[in-house]
Design an enzyme around this catalytic site. Structure first.
Site, mmCIF file in Angstrom:
data_model
loop_
_atom_site.group_PDB
_atom_site.id
_atom_site.type_symbol
_atom_site.label_atom_id
_atom_site.label_comp_id
_atom_site.label_asym_id
_atom_site.label_seq_id
_atom_site.Cartn_x
_atom_site.Cartn_y
_atom_site.Cartn_z
ATOM 1 N N SER A 119 28.619 -11.049 -26.801
ATOM 2 C CA SER A 119 27.655 -10.147 -26.173
ATOM 3 C C SER A 119 26.460 -9.904 -27.080
ATOM 4 C CB SER A 119 28.362 -8.816 -25.914
ATOM 5 O OG SER A 119 27.416 -7.825 -25.624
ATOM 6 N N TYR A 143 32.313 -1.504 -28.745
ATOM 7 C CA TYR A 143 32.305 -2.722 -27.924
ATOM 8 C C TYR A 143 31.652 -3.870 -28.706
ATOM 9 C CZ TYR A 143 30.832 -6.029 -24.343
ATOM 10 O OH TYR A 143 30.606 -7.179 -23.644
ATOM 11 N N LYS A 147 33.369 -7.449 -30.272
ATOM 12 C CA LYS A 147 32.916 -8.815 -29.978
ATOM 13 C C LYS A 147 32.565 -9.547 -31.271
ATOM 14 C CE LYS A 147 33.313 -8.919 -25.544
ATOM 15 N NZ LYS A 147 34.182 -9.911 -24.893
HETATM 16 N N1 UFG Z 1 21.379 2.643 -16.885
HETATM 17 C C1 UFG Z 1 20.883 3.740 -16.216
HETATM 18 N N2 UFG Z 1 21.652 4.265 -15.226
HETATM 19 C C2 UFG Z 1 22.865 3.771 -14.877
HETATM 20 C C3 UFG Z 1 23.349 2.641 -15.564
HETATM 21 C C4 UFG Z 1 22.579 2.100 -16.567
HETATM 22 O O1 UFG Z 1 19.807 4.223 -16.522
HETATM 23 O O2 UFG Z 1 23.512 4.318 -13.973
HETATM 24 C C5 UFG Z 1 20.561 2.051 -17.956
HETATM 25 C C6 UFG Z 1 21.260 2.070 -19.300
HETATM 26 O O3 UFG Z 1 21.106 3.296 -19.948
HETATM 27 C C7 UFG Z 1 20.568 0.901 -19.990
HETATM 28 C C8 UFG Z 1 20.268 -0.071 -18.852
HETATM 29 O O4 UFG Z 1 20.348 0.703 -17.666
HETATM 30 O O5 UFG Z 1 19.379 1.329 -20.518
HETATM 31 C C9 UFG Z 1 21.282 -1.183 -18.752
HETATM 32 O O6 UFG Z 1 22.559 -0.609 -18.800
HETATM 33 P P1 UFG Z 1 23.868 -1.371 -18.320
HETATM 34 O O7 UFG Z 1 24.995 -0.418 -18.393
HETATM 35 O O8 UFG Z 1 23.620 -2.076 -17.042
HETATM 36 O O9 UFG Z 1 24.048 -2.512 -19.399
HETATM 37 P P2 UFG Z 1 24.078 -2.393 -20.983
HETATM 38 O O10 UFG Z 1 22.704 -2.728 -21.441
HETATM 39 O O11 UFG Z 1 24.686 -1.172 -21.508
HETATM 40 O O12 UFG Z 1 25.152 -3.463 -21.318
HETATM 41 C C10 UFG Z 1 24.769 -4.698 -21.477
HETATM 42 C C11 UFG Z 1 25.918 -5.668 -21.374
HETATM 43 C C12 UFG Z 1 26.708 -5.669 -22.584
HETATM 44 C C13 UFG Z 1 25.823 -5.709 -23.789
HETATM 45 C C14 UFG Z 1 24.912 -4.530 -23.803
HETATM 46 C C15 UFG Z 1 24.102 -4.415 -25.067
HETATM 47 O O13 UFG Z 1 26.741 -5.384 -20.267
HETATM 48 O O14 UFG Z 1 27.543 -6.817 -22.589
HETATM 49 O O15 UFG Z 1 24.103 -4.729 -22.710
HETATM 50 O O16 UFG Z 1 23.586 -3.108 -25.191
HETATM 51 F F1 UFG Z 1 26.572 -5.644 -24.869
#
Ligand code: UFG
Length: 348
Positions: A119, A143, A147
């Site tokens: 990731s 997390y 990884k």
């Molecule tokens: N977000 C919102 N509202 C929500 C869900 C997400 O504002 O309801 C925002 C999060 O705060 C973030 C962005 O949308 O800024 C993306 O969030 P996600 O949860 O969709 O994904 P992440 O970026 O947290 O996770 C992804 C991958 C992981 C990776 C990670 C690195 O799923 O594998 O990015 O930070 F590790």
């Protein structure tokens, strides 16, 4: 020549898309999944399905012998960043300890080709954007650490074969694919993400657009980005699945160990994503501004140069609207789809 690939987590989101593509490419597939978050219906009928924990070294090794497995694609793992912050042991247990058991099973059974779902979380908050594979790894949540630890185990094991002077043809080789933000669904609406209690932005937004959620929170509007919300590199799941099939061919053709980013090299903000979901769904979302979520880096965009060079991988679906549109159509199908499978299971 046909090969048998063992896919852990093949009943899950990325695993099921990859299983389909492997079968299309003519491989035999054995799916190992404990159905913690996967669904049996997501596994194509042509694949052998075994309900099993990927950390069960002895049983996995037996399966490998039984099916003449020559390669493993290891998806099984927990994936929710905020949950890893509140329950780290769960992540180290499944993502590290079970991965080690899986790698050991490969060594026991003489399986030499291993593709690992890593990731972009291993970078933490990168100093340079786009981030290349040589950048410092400095995860900011358990997390990401889980990884990275598995990447290190793979590197050390691969290295040990070389320092122990194993013949080149017997050395363990792996490819670690560092995923950026995976989203979207099959273009014909037949497969997509069905994870319960989803937290990922596009999935959550599509659920809201389908009326399954009342509102959607924007976590942080004061980041140092153009519109104040986090920026991510969203990659279509079919392109990511193709990267695994390509990585497998690479190893089969004698390729050496690699760590490769899987992203498109461009980013979209949370607001841009939500606007796009509203556009494709024609629904008005109830958006709530909320505080920052712990463990979120402001911007994460892949430098895609290396995967292009090493695997000659080229995406087919680099289009945010298409990603959101396929995710939305899948979300609409999902309820019907799950009901049909429940009915079939009862009838069968
Ligand atoms: N977000 C919102 N509202 C929500 C869900 C997400 O504002 O309801 C925002 C999060 O705060 C973030 C962005 O949308 O800024 C993306 O969030 P996600 O949860 O969709 O994904 P992440 O970026 O947290 O996770 C992804 C991958 C992981 C990776 C990670 C690195 O799923 O594998 O990015 O930070 F590790």
């Amino acid at each position: 020549m046909q090969h048998t690939v063992l896919v852990t987590g093949g009943a899950g989101y990325i695993g099921s898309h990859t299983t389909r593509q492997l079968l299309h490419a003519g491989h035999r597939v054995v799916v190992v999944d404990n159905l913690y978050s996967g669904n049996k219906w997501a596994v194509p009928e042509q694949a052998v399905f075994v309900e099993l924990d990927s950390g069960n070294r002895a049983a996995v090794c037996r399966l490998m012998h039984e099916h003449d497995v020559t390669a493993v694609i290891h998806f099984a793992g927990h994936i929710v960043v905020p949950e890893s912050v509140s329950d780290p042991a769960k992540y180290y247990g499944n993502n590290v300890v079970n991965s080690l058991q899986m790698i050991q099973a490969c060594r026991d059974a003489g399986v030499r080709h291993f593709i690992f779902s890593s990731s972009a979380a291993v970078y933490g908050t990168p100093a340079t954007i786009p981030v290349g594979e040589e950048a410092d790894t400095a995860p900011i949540n358990p997390y990401g650490f889980s990884k990275l630890t598995t990447e290190w185990m793979l590197q050390d094991l691969s290295h040990s074969d070389r320092i122990n002077n194993k013949p080149a043809g017997e050395c363990f080789n792996h490819v670690a694919l560092r995923y950026f933000n995976v989203a979207g669904a099959a273009l014909d609406g037949s497969l997509g993400q069905a994870t319960p209690d989803a937290t990922h932005l596009i999935k959550v937004a599509c659920e809201a657009a389908c009326g399954k959620r009342d509102q959607i929170a924007i976590f942080g509007t004061d980041y140092d980005t153009e519109d104040g919300t986090c920026v991510r590199d969203y990659i279509h799941v079919e392109d990511l699945a193709k990267a695994h099939v390509t990585a497998l061919e690479y190893l089969r053709n004698g390729g050496q160990c690699q760590t490769l980013n899987c992203g498109y090299g461009r980013g979209f903000s949370v607001r841009q994503v939500l606007d796009t979901v509203q556009k494709v769904s024609n629904a008005e979302l109830n958006l709530i501004e909320a505080p920052r979520r712990p463990g979120d880096p402001p911007i994460l965009i892949a430098d895609k140069t290396k995967i292009h060079e090493v695997l000659n991988w080229r995406p087919d679906y680099d289009d945010l609207e298409l990603i959101c549109d396929t995710a939305y159509k899948w979300e609409r199908n999902l309820v019907k789809f799950q009901k049909r499978h429940r009915d079939q299971t009862k009838a069968g």
